[in-house]
Design a protein around this motif. Structure first.
Motif, PDB file in Angstrom:
ATOM      1  N   TYR A   1      13.303 -12.061  -8.124  1.00 28.22           N
ATOM      2  CA  TYR A   1      12.578 -10.791  -8.064  1.00 28.22           C
ATOM      3  C   TYR A   1      12.154 -10.335  -9.454  1.00 28.22           C
ATOM      4  O   TYR A   1      11.144  -9.648  -9.617  1.00 28.22           O
ATOM      5  N   GLN A   2      12.919 -10.697 -10.456  1.00 26.40           N
ATOM      6  CA  GLN A   2      12.623 -10.254 -11.817  1.00 26.40           C
ATOM      7  C   GLN A   2      11.246 -10.721 -12.281  1.00 26.40           C
ATOM      8  O   GLN A   2      10.577 -10.037 -13.063  1.00 26.40           O
ATOM      9  N   LEU A   3      10.812 -11.886 -11.798  1.00 30.54           N
ATOM     10  CA  LEU A   3       9.521 -12.423 -12.239  1.00 30.54           C
ATOM     11  C   LEU A   3       8.366 -12.043 -11.309  1.00 30.54           C
ATOM     12  O   LEU A   3       7.228 -12.451 -11.543  1.00 30.54           O
ATOM     13  N   TYR A   4       8.661 -11.265 -10.278  1.00 31.28           N
ATOM     14  CA  TYR A   4       7.627 -10.949  -9.280  1.00 31.28           C
ATOM     15  C   TYR A   4       6.386 -10.330  -9.923  1.00 31.28           C
ATOM     16  O   TYR A   4       5.264 -10.790  -9.706  1.00 31.28           O
ATOM     17  N   ASN A   5       6.572  -9.278 -10.687  1.00 32.23           N
ATOM     18  CA  ASN A   5       5.421  -8.594 -11.283  1.00 32.23           C
ATOM     19  C   ASN A   5       4.635  -9.500 -12.214  1.00 32.23           C
ATOM     20  O   ASN A   5       3.394  -9.495 -12.220  1.00 32.23           O
ATOM     21  N   ASP A   6       5.351 -10.279 -13.036  1.00 33.66           N
ATOM     22  CA  ASP A   6       4.671 -11.181 -13.965  1.00 33.66           C
ATOM     23  C   ASP A   6       3.821 -12.210 -13.233  1.00 33.66           C
ATOM     24  O   ASP A   6       2.722 -12.554 -13.672  1.00 33.66           O
TER      25      ASP A   6
END
Length: 430
Positions: free
Chosen positions: A330-335
């Motif tokens: 989830y941490q990389l979702y926006n990127d």
């Protein structure tokens, strides 16, 4: 759940009466508005108004369709098939919706998946006399979807069917083929969908849930449909639906790549690289459940004894989709959903940076998977699975929002990121 056959019968004069049918009562239309269906990650990126946001830019040709979230993609079903969801309750009044654009938007969505087996779920509740499309539009819509779209749709589930929808299908007998009619299933209660797809994958509108609860409450206690089974703690040997970090701790060898991935990829590397349509076909659901149970009981699984390439492919996709957190995190979702704004000369370096930020077990598992998929793509002249095709299949299984849903406008960026990762895997994983 029931299935009714629709047989070609020739022209039916009753068709003209369809427009006179009543749909839902005023009481049915007074359900509370949906709670926000955007995950936190999606809400964050909606602040940036670009192609990676859950709503398309206001000047995008399909902005006025996408913003209603009528059509969604919900990962894979229990058979390994992509799930497309259509929410009737989210359709605005007729004068506020361009139905031709809606049809084109639906076709554009299906175009990404029609080469693979797929499932369509239609939530009927909420279709009213104010927002129902015309009979001529429904007829033209069915005819617009040629054999390309109908061939690989394995099932159409109509949830909460009314007399209207059943009458509609009867009136459409002259143009609905017998073969397609056999794929139509009526679903009376949401709990019945558990046989098809895990309920947490579906972003079911609040008013549909309320309506389902109302139907249940109206039943006598002796005929109550079964509720969805409660979630219980996983047994010590379970591997599906278990965090990668925990699987690594349990692995005596300390291998950060889970056994399901090593087993399936090893077998597919030997026997699946030249199979046309690998990862596009579904598998026998009984066998899928049996293999999952064997893994979850701690038993050894030997795919070479079963000699079923599509079964191994479905098990691999199912394992990825059932992870509590996606492999790309989830941490990389926006990127990732905003990756389209990155200039091409910076993309490889940024992907490498993002991948190196993953937990060790995620990085090792992703590298193992992508290296294998590169071998699949290298045989694309035979198996027809190019990097683009593989990205469409695996993108939604590598990343999704915190609510398990997948807004359509996020799918494109996620698939595009997956394709670029495959294109440059030899530079990323060095």
């Amino acid at each position: 759940m029931s299935s009714e056959l629709l047989v070609d019968l020739g022209e039916d004069p009753a068709t003209a009466q369809l427009g006179q049918l009543k749909l839902t009562t005023v009481e049915d239309q007074q359900w509370p508005a949906d709670e926000s269906t955007l995950s936190k990650s999606e809400t964050d990126i909606s602040q940036r108004f670009d192609a990676g946001s859950p709503h398309l830019p206001w000047d995008h040709p399909f902005y006025d369709i996408a913003r209603h979230q009528i059509i969604e993609v919900a990962g894979d079903d229990n058979f390994g098939r992509k799930v497309i969801v259509f929410n009737a309750c989210r359709m605005p009044p007729q004068h506020q919706l361009d139905h031709h654009k809606l049809l084109m938007y639906l076709k554009g969505t299906l175009d990404q998946y029609v080469e693979s087996d797929y499932t369509l779920i239609y939530f009927h509740h909420g279709l009213t006399s104010e927002n129902k499309p015309s009979l001529s539009w429904l007829r033209d819509a069915y005819r617009e979807f040629d054999r390309k779209y109908k061939k690989n749709i394995k099932a159409l589930y109509i949830v909460h069917p009314t007399m209207f929808i059943k009458t509609l299908l009867i009136l459409f007998k002259p143009i609905i083929s017998f073969k397609f009619g056999r794929k139509i299933n009526y679903v009376s209660y949401l709990s019945e969908l558990e046989d098809v797809v895990k309920s947490e994958q579906l972003l079911i509108p609040a008013r549909v849930k309320e309506y389902d609860n109302k139907l249940r409450a109206s039943l006598k206690p002796t005929v109550q449909p079964p509720m969805s089974p409660p979630h219980s703690p996983p047994p010590p040997s379970q591997v599906f639906g278990v965090p990668l970090a925990l699987l690594r701790q349990r692995n005596p060898s300390g291998n950060p790549v889970p056994v399901v991935m090593t087993d399936t990829i090893s077998f597919l590397s030997e026997q699946g690289l030249e199979i046309e349509g690998i990862f596009r076909r579904s598998a026998n659901v009984t066998l899928v459940k049996e293999v999952q149970q064997r893994y979850n009981s701690g038993a050894t699984v030997n795919f070479r004894e079963m000699e079923d390439v599509h079964l191994a492919a479905v098990i691999l996709k199912t394992f990825l989709r059932e992870l509590p957190e996606p492999l790309l995190t989830y941490q990389l979702y926006n990127d990732i959903v905003n990756f389209t704004s990155v200039s091409s000369d910076r993309q490889v370096d940024l992907i490498k940076t993002l991948m190196e930020s993953l937990p060790e077990e995620n990085y090792a598992s992703l590298r193992h998977l992508i290296t294998f998929l590169a071998k699949v793509s290298a045989n694309s002249e035979v198996n027809k699975m190019t990097n683009s095709n593989l990205a469409v299949v695996f993108g939604p299984n590598l990343l999704w929002g915190r609510d398990n849903g997948m807004s359509l406008s996020a799918i494109g960026p996620i698939n595009n990121f997956t394709r670029i990762l495959l294109d440059h895997q030899h530079l990323v994983f060095t």
